[in-house]
Scaffold this active site. Structure first.
Site, mmCIF file in Angstrom:
data_model
loop_
_atom_site.group_PDB
_atom_site.id
_atom_site.type_symbol
_atom_site.label_atom_id
_atom_site.label_comp_id
_atom_site.label_asym_id
_atom_site.label_seq_id
_atom_site.Cartn_x
_atom_site.Cartn_y
_atom_site.Cartn_z
ATOM 1 N N ASP A 114 39.845 32.125 28.881
ATOM 2 C CA ASP A 114 38.984 31.640 27.794
ATOM 3 C C ASP A 114 38.801 32.647 26.664
ATOM 4 O O ASP A 114 38.051 32.388 25.720
ATOM 5 C CB ASP A 114 37.616 31.193 28.344
ATOM 6 C CG ASP A 114 36.890 32.298 29.074
ATOM 7 O OD1 ASP A 114 37.514 33.322 29.411
ATOM 8 O OD2 ASP A 114 35.676 32.136 29.326
ATOM 9 N N GLU A 131 36.178 46.747 36.267
ATOM 10 C CA GLU A 131 37.146 47.474 35.441
ATOM 11 C C GLU A 131 37.126 48.956 35.776
ATOM 12 O O GLU A 131 38.161 49.602 35.977
ATOM 13 C CB GLU A 131 36.830 47.288 33.945
ATOM 14 C CG GLU A 131 36.933 45.851 33.440
ATOM 15 C CD GLU A 131 35.685 44.991 33.661
ATOM 16 O OE1 GLU A 131 34.743 45.446 34.387
ATOM 17 O OE2 GLU A 131 35.644 43.881 33.123
HETATM 18 N N1 UDP Z 1 37.788 32.496 37.420
HETATM 19 C C1 UDP Z 1 38.291 32.370 38.728
HETATM 20 N N2 UDP Z 1 37.446 31.928 39.720
HETATM 21 C C2 UDP Z 1 36.132 31.597 39.492
HETATM 22 C C3 UDP Z 1 35.621 31.759 38.177
HETATM 23 C C4 UDP Z 1 36.482 32.217 37.178
HETATM 24 O O1 UDP Z 1 39.472 32.652 38.948
HETATM 25 O O2 UDP Z 1 35.435 31.194 40.427
HETATM 26 C C5 UDP Z 1 38.672 32.959 36.348
HETATM 27 C C6 UDP Z 1 38.429 32.303 34.989
HETATM 28 O O3 UDP Z 1 39.188 31.113 34.854
HETATM 29 C C7 UDP Z 1 38.789 33.415 34.006
HETATM 30 C C8 UDP Z 1 38.460 34.689 34.769
HETATM 31 O O4 UDP Z 1 38.401 34.344 36.156
HETATM 32 O O5 UDP Z 1 40.161 33.415 33.655
HETATM 33 C C9 UDP Z 1 37.105 35.283 34.352
HETATM 34 O O6 UDP Z 1 36.102 34.306 34.512
HETATM 35 P P1 UDP Z 1 35.063 33.935 33.353
HETATM 36 O O7 UDP Z 1 35.804 33.688 32.090
HETATM 37 O O8 UDP Z 1 34.173 32.872 33.854
HETATM 38 O O9 UDP Z 1 34.278 35.318 33.282
HETATM 39 P P2 UDP Z 1 33.533 36.034 32.080
HETATM 40 O O10 UDP Z 1 34.122 35.577 30.800
HETATM 41 O O11 UDP Z 1 32.108 35.634 32.225
HETATM 42 O O12 UDP Z 1 33.742 37.476 32.352
HETATM 43 MN MN MN Z 2 35.690 34.483 30.170
#
Ligand code: UDP
Ligand code: MN
Length: 251
Positions: free
Chosen positions: A114, A200
């Site tokens: 995203d 990270e």
């Molecule tokens: N993701 C995943 N499993 C989950 C939730 C998220 O593999 O249960 C993936 C999601 O599609 C994205 C990445 O892990 O590519 C990071 O998640 P998210 O964007 O929700 O995290 P944030 O932007 O809050 O760090």
């Molecule tokens: Mn994200």
């Protein structure tokens, strides 16, 4: 010969998954020499994701691994609750170490589904010698989260305002790693066994890096070529909420 970029994307089912992956596939289709490693957080790979990957014309590897149910976020959980993508990124690292064990060139980047990627980011990634770093837009409460450089152009400190005691207070989108560093440190991985916000930092420490080892890119860390955009949770009618809960096994 330009090094291949291994672009590692964990992805989980939710209403906007196809939309986010479609947009990302259109970005990546503009990038030469890129290999997209997509790891679904699911029991099986899904046709809907496979179709997007296939249509993109990007070279890809489609994997899946289901997050341990105890560590799996529910649709209704707040986004900071648990780390996401941990087991999926580790699955990609395993794949890389197995399939590319003899590789002497290539750069690995963890690109969530995203975020928003400027095409200029990919030329920076390709320039990574060991571990590269650059600013990330709209993350950690800041317009831009970035390292600051000393007079010799080395990474000196970071402008993060959240958990500043982290050795590397940066986002997943802020760095890329030469494949040799990943092969040289076969145990380096992501883990649930660290405090919130340390994914990270822990991973970079497990690669035996220090902040001063990081190669500042994107014009000495003055340009943001990636933004930590987040797709808002879809607002759904009661009946659609119920269908979603069934599909996600959260009944
Ligand atoms: N993701 C995943 N499993 C989950 C939730 C998220 O593999 O249960 C993936 C999601 O599609 C994205 C990445 O892990 O590519 C990071 O998640 P998210 O964007 O929700 O995290 P944030 O932007 O809050 O760090
Ligand atoms: Mn994200």
């Amino acid at each position: 010969n330009a090094p291949v970029i291994y672009f590692v994307t964990p992805t989980a089912f939710r209403p906007a998954q196809k939309a986010d992956l479609t947009r990302l596939s259109y970005t990546l289709s503009h990038v030469p020499n890129l290999h997209w490693i997509v790891i679904e957080d699911s029991e099986e790979i899904s046709n809907s994701v496979e179709e997007i990957l296939h249509r993109s014309k990007v070279k890809y590897t489609h994997l899946n691994t289901l997050t341990n149910p105890q560590m799996k976020m529910k649709f209704s959980d707040p986004n900071w609750y648990l780390p996401r993508g941990v087991e999926q990124r580790n699955a990609a690292l395993e794949w890389i170490r197995r399939q590319l064990s003899g590789a002497s060139s290539g750069v690995v980047y963890f690109g969530d589904d995203d975020n928003t990627y400027d095409l200029r980011l990919f030329e920076e990634i390709r320039n990574v010698k060991t571990a590269g770093i650059w600013p990330v837009g709209i993350v950690g409460g800041l317009f831009v989260e970035t390292p600051s450089l000393d007079s010799e152009g080395k990474v000196q400190k970071f402008n993060a305002i959240w958990k500043t005691e982290r050795p590397f207070p940066i986002d997943m989108a802020a760095f890329a790693l030469h494949i040799s560093l990943i092969l040289k440190n076969p145990k380096a991985a992501f883990t649930y066994n660290v405090a919130r916000g340390y994914q990270e930092s822990h991973f970079l420490s497990s690669l035996n890096l220090l902040p001063s080892d990081l190669q500042p890119l994107a014009q000495n860390c003055t340009k943001a070529y990636v933004w930590h955009t987040r797709t808002e949770k879809s607002v759904l009618s009661k009946s659609n909420q119920q269908r979603l809960a069934e599909k996600m096994g959260e009944r």
